[in-house]
Design an enzyme around this catalytic site. Sequence first.
Site, PDB file in Angstrom:
ATOM      1  N   HIS A 207       0.695  -1.185   0.201  1.00  0.00           N
ATOM      2  CA  HIS A 207      -0.044   0.361  -0.226  1.00  0.00           C
ATOM      3  C   HIS A 207       0.875   1.379  -0.320  1.00  0.00           C
ATOM      4  O   HIS A 207       1.601   1.584   1.077  1.00  0.00           O
ATOM      5  CB  HIS A 207      -0.545   0.048   1.264  1.00  0.00           C
ATOM      6  CG  HIS A 207      -1.943  -0.655   1.343  1.00  0.00           C
ATOM      7  ND1 HIS A 207      -2.345  -2.284   1.091  1.00  0.00           N
ATOM      8  CD2 HIS A 207      -3.363  -0.322   0.845  1.00  0.00           C
ATOM      9  CE1 HIS A 207      -3.405  -2.445   1.160  1.00  0.00           C
ATOM     10  NE2 HIS A 207      -4.219  -1.762   1.035  1.00  0.00           N
ATOM     11  N   GLU A 210      -1.350   7.020  -1.561  1.00  0.00           N
ATOM     12  CA  GLU A 210      -2.683   7.042  -1.688  1.00  0.00           C
ATOM     13  C   GLU A 210      -3.370   7.997  -1.466  1.00  0.00           C
ATOM     14  O   GLU A 210      -3.965   8.663  -1.888  1.00  0.00           O
ATOM     15  CB  GLU A 210      -3.424   6.105  -0.816  1.00  0.00           C
ATOM     16  CG  GLU A 210      -4.749   6.092  -0.544  1.00  0.00           C
ATOM     17  CD  GLU A 210      -5.557   5.208   0.324  1.00  0.00           C
ATOM     18  OE1 GLU A 210      -4.715   4.034   0.825  1.00  0.00           O
ATOM     19  OE2 GLU A 210      -6.903   4.966  -0.115  1.00  0.00           O
ATOM     20  N   ASP A 287     -10.776  -2.894  -2.723  1.00  0.00           N
ATOM     21  CA  ASP A 287     -10.221  -2.451  -1.278  1.00  0.00           C
ATOM     22  C   ASP A 287     -11.471  -2.838   0.357  1.00  0.00           C
ATOM     23  O   ASP A 287     -11.381  -4.048   0.263  1.00  0.00           O
ATOM     24  CB  ASP A 287     -10.290  -0.977  -1.293  1.00  0.00           C
ATOM     25  CG  ASP A 287      -9.195  -0.429   0.142  1.00  0.00           C
ATOM     26  OD1 ASP A 287      -9.676  -0.456   1.282  1.00  0.00           O
ATOM     27  OD2 ASP A 287      -7.690  -0.354  -1.359  1.00  0.00           O
ATOM     28  N   ASP A 288     -12.463  -2.571   0.029  1.00  0.00           N
ATOM     29  CA  ASP A 288     -13.500  -1.827   0.987  1.00  0.00           C
ATOM     30  C   ASP A 288     -14.580  -2.209   0.995  1.00  0.00           C
ATOM     31  O   ASP A 288     -15.783  -1.935   0.978  1.00  0.00           O
ATOM     32  CB  ASP A 288     -12.544  -1.775   3.088  1.00  0.00           C
ATOM     33  CG  ASP A 288     -11.606  -1.899   3.558  1.00  0.00           C
ATOM     34  OD1 ASP A 288     -11.716  -2.877   3.703  1.00  0.00           O
ATOM     35  OD2 ASP A 288     -10.833  -0.809   3.000  1.00  0.00           O
TER      36      ASP A 288
HETATM   37 ZN    ZN Z   1      -6.270  -1.352   0.644  1.00  0.00          ZN
END
Ligand code: ZN
Length: 350
Positions: A207, A210, A287-288
């Site tokens: 990650h 971002e 992702d979520d």
């Molecule tokens: Zn993620």
Amino acid sequence: MHHTLPSGEEQSARHLLNLPKVDLHIHQEVSPRLDRVLAAREGRLPYDWMTWATRLMHDFPPGIPRLRQLASVFPADPGLDALPDNFIARLEDLLEEAAMQGAILVEVRFGGETMLLPDYLDLFQEAERRVQIRYPHLHAEAIAVLLLNRYEPERLEQIVQACLSQAAHGLRGLDFLYEPYHEEAEWEMARSIAQRAIDVGLGITIHAGEFSAANLAAVATLPGVSRIGHAVFATSDQYLLDLLRARQITVECCLSCNVILGAVPSLQDHPIRRLVAQGIPVVLGTDDPVQLSTNIGQEYRLAHALGFSQQELTEITRHALSVAFTTPERRCHLLTLLETSLSSHQFHER
Ligand SMILES: [Zn+2]
């Protein structure tokens, strides 16, 4: 009997639904996912994540403040996840949701201390088998998220060793997430863990990029890194674009996530097309998806709305299969499955 021909839009929507898909960036979301399962079982509505996301975007500034709100609501008691039936059921829910949208491969990210549970990979594989009864094309792989500075050194080493030994039992990769997330972090420890992981055949994704360009150059040069999650800030610096292209590092784009958390000002501003234009490969992820009220079908539809034709989306799926953390046999099988499915559905350019 008279059949009404579907309008162009409906036809396009149906082709998009039938298009084989891959989700290479999805977290397990223990409590939110379990809540969906328990709600269905108890005949009640699950937690209202749509309202939650609306409030998130209204009450918190874009970036880290919103990110910190992820995984902060526990609509179901996470303790209930200790029951193997619940563990299997929530993974079944995750995989089935993707399969219904045409997914043929989902790479699920396990985090926290799940990796220390002795039988989680068996339970995961049981969930995959159950979904395959209804969706034979669905395949699932497990990867582990390591929050590198979340633990005391001995605890972290215990988790790393668990992951390395699970490589022989079906764990396919590691995902590093390191604080400070949006400022320069220290990657030396990650370097040595990455080296040990690739030595046992695990893939590496990280990650990064971002909410700022920090860490992108550092992670792109760690051993074995073939993918980076998000990396939307790579487009802020031509040097970073050149670096990712030279190393052919794939960017895992999670469009809904980037919009809701404010990594990009709006969907239209998402740099996914600029990445592709710069010769940097991309794949899609949710992702979520429970907290962000999305699914992999929706992510493909958003990419389509950003101008990716069905042919380009197919190319994304094909590339995702080529960079997925899976076995050579499975990769070969899935690529064949993709080609077979394409020729039988005869996708039309639109
Ligand atoms: Zn993620």
